[in-house]
Design an enzyme around this catalytic site. Structure first.
Site, PDB file in Angstrom:
ATOM      1  N   THR A   1       0.849  -1.327   0.042  1.00  0.00           N
ATOM      2  CA  THR A   1      -0.171  -0.001   0.061  1.00  0.00           C
ATOM      3  C   THR A   1       0.795   1.373  -0.130  1.00  0.00           C
ATOM      4  O   THR A   1       0.679   2.138  -0.729  1.00  0.00           O
ATOM      5  CB  THR A   1      -0.942  -0.160   0.991  1.00  0.00           C
ATOM      6  OG1 THR A   1      -1.695  -1.042   1.129  1.00  0.00           O
ATOM      7  CG2 THR A   1      -1.513   1.052   1.285  1.00  0.00           C
TER       8      THR A   1
ATOM      9  N   CYS B   1      -9.429  -6.069   1.821  1.00  0.00           N
ATOM     10  CA  CYS B   1      -9.470  -4.845   1.956  1.00  0.00           C
ATOM     11  C   CYS B   1     -10.541  -4.203   1.434  1.00  0.00           C
ATOM     12  O   CYS B   1     -10.750  -2.932   1.437  1.00  0.00           O
ATOM     13  CB  CYS B   1      -8.259  -4.399   1.179  1.00  0.00           C
ATOM     14  SG  CYS B   1      -6.670  -5.242   1.831  1.00  0.00           S
TER      15      CYS B   1
ATOM     16  N   SER C   1       5.099  -7.076  -1.612  1.00  0.00           N
ATOM     17  CA  SER C   1       4.851  -7.235  -0.112  1.00  0.00           C
ATOM     18  C   SER C   1       5.294  -8.447   0.347  1.00  0.00           C
ATOM     19  O   SER C   1       4.848  -9.667   0.095  1.00  0.00           O
ATOM     20  CB  SER C   1       3.395  -6.766   0.273  1.00  0.00           C
ATOM     21  OG  SER C   1       3.064  -6.643   1.425  1.00  0.00           O
ATOM     22  N   ALA C   2       6.144  -8.403   1.526  1.00  0.00           N
ATOM     23  CA  ALA C   2       6.858  -9.753   2.107  1.00  0.00           C
ATOM     24  C   ALA C   2       5.686 -10.655   2.543  1.00  0.00           C
ATOM     25  O   ALA C   2       5.940 -11.939   2.442  1.00  0.00           O
ATOM     26  CB  ALA C   2       7.723  -9.412   3.091  1.00  0.00           C
ATOM     27  N   HIS C   3       4.481 -10.143   3.154  1.00  0.00           N
ATOM     28  CA  HIS C   3       3.739 -11.269   3.805  1.00  0.00           C
ATOM     29  C   HIS C   3       2.746 -12.073   2.631  1.00  0.00           C
ATOM     30  O   HIS C   3       2.067 -12.930   3.044  1.00  0.00           O
ATOM     31  CB  HIS C   3       2.718 -10.378   4.582  1.00  0.00           C
ATOM     32  CG  HIS C   3       1.650  -9.574   4.101  1.00  0.00           C
ATOM     33  ND1 HIS C   3       0.445  -9.951   4.150  1.00  0.00           N
ATOM     34  CD2 HIS C   3       1.561  -8.200   3.536  1.00  0.00           C
ATOM     35  CE1 HIS C   3      -0.453  -8.993   3.584  1.00  0.00           C
ATOM     36  NE2 HIS C   3       0.442  -7.810   3.249  1.00  0.00           N
TER      37      HIS C   3
HETATM   38  N1  7TS Z   1      -1.963  -4.968  -3.995  1.00  0.00           N
HETATM   39  C1  7TS Z   1      -2.593  -6.143  -4.001  1.00  0.00           C
HETATM   40  C2  7TS Z   1      -2.742  -6.580  -5.442  1.00  0.00           C
HETATM   41  C3  7TS Z   1      -2.942  -6.679  -3.199  1.00  0.00           C
HETATM   42  O1  7TS Z   1      -3.717  -8.011  -3.179  1.00  0.00           O
HETATM   43  C4  7TS Z   1      -2.959  -6.299  -1.769  1.00  0.00           C
HETATM   44  C5  7TS Z   1      -3.464  -7.006  -0.535  1.00  0.00           C
HETATM   45  C6  7TS Z   1      -2.222  -5.234  -1.561  1.00  0.00           C
HETATM   46  C7  7TS Z   1      -1.861  -4.393  -2.785  1.00  0.00           C
HETATM   47  C8  7TS Z   1      -2.006  -4.525  -0.331  1.00  0.00           C
HETATM   48  O2  7TS Z   1      -0.916  -5.238   0.232  1.00  0.00           O
HETATM   49  P1  7TS Z   1      -0.223  -4.729   1.855  1.00  0.00           P
HETATM   50  O3  7TS Z   1       1.041  -5.174   1.481  1.00  0.00           O
HETATM   51  O4  7TS Z   1      -0.454  -3.178   1.659  1.00  0.00           O
HETATM   52  O5  7TS Z   1      -0.985  -5.306   2.806  1.00  0.00           O
HETATM   53  N2  7TS Z   1      -4.738  -7.843  -0.819  1.00  0.00           N
HETATM   54  C9  7TS Z   1      -5.425  -8.628  -0.004  1.00  0.00           C
HETATM   55  C10 7TS Z   1      -6.553  -9.494  -0.485  1.00  0.00           C
HETATM   56  O6  7TS Z   1      -6.672  -9.869  -1.508  1.00  0.00           O
HETATM   57  N3  7TS Z   1      -7.160  -9.824   0.669  1.00  0.00           N
HETATM   58  O7  7TS Z   1      -6.665  -9.300   1.728  1.00  0.00           O
HETATM   59  C11 7TS Z   1      -5.451  -8.394   1.423  1.00  0.00           C
END
Ligand code: 7TS
Length: 389
Positions: free
Chosen positions: A73, A328, A203-205
């Site tokens: 994000t 999200c 994103s690592a997680h």
């Molecule tokens: N971009 C994409 C394509 C994602 O799938 C997600 C998280 C993010 C950005 C945000 O990542 P973060 O590192 O900032 O958390 N997507 C999801 C999902 O599909 N279900 O829960 C989180």
């Protein structure tokens, strides 16, 4: 009761080796890497190794940058807002081209920038559920466009965009290109040598690293105004003391995820297909998007007549964790635009359930999930026929 985790597109279990690798940085090697004493400097070799692993993981060149940040994000915000400051605010180029199926981290940032004077074009997807190069071509006016931002793979459907073609077309027009590669890293090969992106977020997680750490790739020559001003960390591109433990963890997670790509493509795909075939053997089940166009771990399924949340609730009671889409976007599925473009039954918006596997998913878990899905569908359909009867 057995617990099966099939929501790996939301987040993943931390690889135990990754957890072990970050352990020393809490109570032993806890120094601030910017300090000149031993506590600070002893962290440097591990940080350099982590960076090396990240660079090799995505094929970055020596003169490119990878900023360590807090999440995807943040990376997405950094690119969109950076381009707003650097280009949109400084030149006549006011346009950002993105797609209707992006994660809220891109969509909501674009909406914010629209309120500040940017012109945003939201490309639809085609009947396959992907962003068509022809759609981009129509809107890609180099005199008006500051940035194109298209995700590599979609988090809800797993559908993979023709990212190489989209990036090449954008590059030929002399326009900056960003991709949100959160759902691609660790699932399909991601190599910035092959795909001429200027910016890429991960994103690592999502690949068995910890939550709260991510990366932003910036190609040599592409500059970006920082989101965070302060100290000189990350060459002044992102201020704030680096989370050494998480950086080290992300480096190892990237290396292990990249090494496991072959396993992902064969074994994770085989298990995914096994689950998918079992679902398709039931009446009135739709799966969104062709298998060969999807990441190997994802299924977005619709069980006609069964409300998605009721279904999830029942699965959860039997120990199977899936989701109705992105955690999200709690209300609507991001994938609504995909459904419309693909002429999918409107009902799907309420019946879509996402199952996402990982390299930690076992065959036994899939077999158990198949039984649970079959029982649940039968039970919920019986209830609904009792009510409608
Ligand atoms: N971009 C994409 C394509 C994602 O799938 C997600 C998280 C993010 C950005 C945000 O990542 P973060 O590192 O900032 O958390 N997507 C999801 C999902 O599909 N279900 O829960 C989180």
């Amino acid at each position: 009761m057995k617990q099966v985790y099939l929501d790996n597109n939301a987040t993943t279990i931390v690889d135990p080796l990754v957890k072990q690798a970050m352990e020393p940085f809490f109570c032993q090697m806890f120094g601030n890497p910017n300090s000149l004493h031993r506590f600070g400097t002893e962290t440097h070799p591990e940080m350099a190794l982590a960076l090396d692993r990240l660079y090799s993981g995505i094929g970055a060149g020596d003169n490119d940058d990878i900023l360590i940040n807090s999440c995807a994000t943040e990376g997405n915000n950094n690119v969109l807002k950076g381009v707003y400051w650097d280009v949109i605010n400084q030149t006549g180029k006011k346009r950002i081209i993105t797609s209707q199926i992006e994660h809220p981290a891109v969509l909501h940032t674009c909406q914010f920038l629209e309120s500040k004077g940017a012109e945003v074009v939201y490309l639809p997807v085609n009947k396959d559920g992907i962003v068509d190069t022809q759609f981009l071509k129509r809107e890609l006016d180099p005199d008006k466009t500051a940035l194109v931002s298209i995700m590599w793979a979609n988090n809800e459907t797993g559908l993979i965009n023709p990212i190489k073609e989209l990036a090449e077309m954008t590059k030929e027009a002399g326009v900056l290109f960003h991709t949100d590669a959160v759902q691609a890293v660790g699932k399909v090969p991601v190599n910035v040598q092959d795909v001429p992106v200027d910016f890429l977020t991960f994103s690592a997680h999502k690949f068995h690293g910890p939550k709260g750490v991510g990366g932003l790739y910036i190609r040599e020559g592409a500059s970006l105004t920082p989101l965070l001003h302060g100290g000189e960390q990350m060459g002044g591109l992102r201020a704030g003391t680096v989370n050494v433990a998480f950086m080290v963890a992300m480096g190892l997670a990237m290396e292990r995820a990249t090494e496991a790509l072959d396993y992902e493509d064969k074994e994770v795909r085989r298990l995914r297909d096994k689950l998918e075939d079992a679902m398709l053997s039931l009446p009135d089940v739709d799966i969104i998007g062709k298998r060969e166009l999807r990441t190997p771990n994802t299924i977005l399924a619709s069980f006609k007549g069964i409300e998605g949340e009721a279904f999830l609730w029942d699965l959860n009671n039997k120990g199977v964790a899936a989701s109705t889409g992105s955690a999200c976007s709690s209300e609507d599925l991001q994938a609504d635009a995909t459904f419309q473009a693909m002429d999918v039954d409107a009902d799907l918006a309420h019946t879509g359930v996402r199952f996402s596997l990982s390299r930690f998913t076992t065959e036994e878990e899939i077999d158990y999930s198949i039984d649970v899905v079959k029982d649940t569908v039968a039970r919920l359909r019986e209830i609904s026929s009792t009510y409608s009867g």
